[in-house]
Design a protein around this motif. Structure first.
Motif, PDB file in Angstrom:
ATOM      1  N   GLU A   9       3.547  -7.368   0.534  1.00  0.00           N
ATOM      2  CA  GLU A   9       2.264  -6.849   0.053  1.00  0.00           C
ATOM      3  C   GLU A   9       1.175  -7.912   0.022  1.00  0.00           C
ATOM      4  OE1 GLU A   9       2.287  -4.571  -3.582  1.00  0.00           O
ATOM      5  OE2 GLU A   9       4.200  -3.654  -3.061  1.00  0.00           O
ATOM      6  N   ASP A  12       1.467  -9.589   4.462  1.00  0.00           N
ATOM      7  CA  ASP A  12       1.770  -8.612   5.508  1.00  0.00           C
ATOM      8  C   ASP A  12       2.857  -9.066   6.477  1.00  0.00           C
ATOM      9  OD1 ASP A  12       1.397  -6.003   6.437  1.00  0.00           O
ATOM     10  OD2 ASP A  12       0.020  -6.653   8.009  1.00  0.00           O
ATOM     11  N   CYS A  29       7.978  -2.930  -5.438  1.00  0.00           N
ATOM     12  CA  CYS A  29       6.910  -3.729  -4.836  1.00  0.00           C
ATOM     13  C   CYS A  29       7.646  -4.795  -4.037  1.00  0.00           C
ATOM     14  CB  CYS A  29       6.042  -4.361  -5.915  1.00  0.00           C
ATOM     15  SG  CYS A  29       5.264  -3.152  -7.013  1.00  0.00           S
ATOM     16  N   ILE A  72       2.336  -1.462   2.942  1.00  0.00           N
ATOM     17  CA  ILE A  72       1.476  -1.551   1.760  1.00  0.00           C
ATOM     18  C   ILE A  72       0.951  -2.974   1.690  1.00  0.00           C
ATOM     19  CG2 ILE A  72       1.413  -1.431  -0.758  1.00  0.00           C
ATOM     20  CD1 ILE A  72       3.675   0.673  -0.521  1.00  0.00           C
ATOM     21  N   LEU A  73      -0.361  -3.126   1.578  1.00  0.00           N
ATOM     22  CA  LEU A  73      -0.967  -4.445   1.564  1.00  0.00           C
ATOM     23  C   LEU A  73      -2.065  -4.474   0.494  1.00  0.00           C
ATOM     24  CD1 LEU A  73      -1.092  -7.237   2.955  1.00  0.00           C
ATOM     25  CD2 LEU A  73      -2.783  -6.266   4.498  1.00  0.00           C
ATOM     26  N   LYS A  74      -2.039  -5.496  -0.317  1.00  0.00           N
ATOM     27  CA  LYS A  74      -3.084  -5.667  -1.329  1.00  0.00           C
ATOM     28  C   LYS A  74      -4.354  -6.112  -0.590  1.00  0.00           C
ATOM     29  CE  LYS A  74      -1.663  -7.226  -5.456  1.00  0.00           C
ATOM     30  NZ  LYS A  74      -1.790  -5.965  -6.095  1.00  0.00           N
TER      31      LYS A  74
END
Length: 80
Positions: A9, A12, A29, A72-74
């Motif tokens: 996250e 990547d 997570c 899913i990436l912040k």
């Protein structure tokens, strides 16, 4: 059953189902070992939980129970 998310996250980095570099919290997570240790110091930035090594699903089970393909990436990355 674990989702086995495909990436870190924070950065990547790809983390395939057989990766020993994937760490997860109790909410799944997912982070690579480098980010988990160097940036997050073993604590999930989302929930505050402990990051532990993600189990590997046996290859014989992946066909019937495939890993997630949703990345899913912040957007702002992770804290340093």
């Amino acid at each position: 059953m674990l989702e086995l998310r495909p990436n870190c996250e924070c950065c990547d980095k790809s983390l395939p189902p057989e990766s020993t570099e994937a760490l997860i919290c109790s909410f799944e997570c997912t982070f690579c070992r480098d980010c988990a240790n160097q940036r997050l110091h073993g604590t999930c930035p989302n929930c505050g939980g402990e990051l532990v090594r993600r189990p590997i699903r046996p290859a014989t089970k992946l066909a019937r129970y495939p890993a997630s393909t949703q990345r899913i990436l912040k957007p702002a990355g992770c804290p340093t």
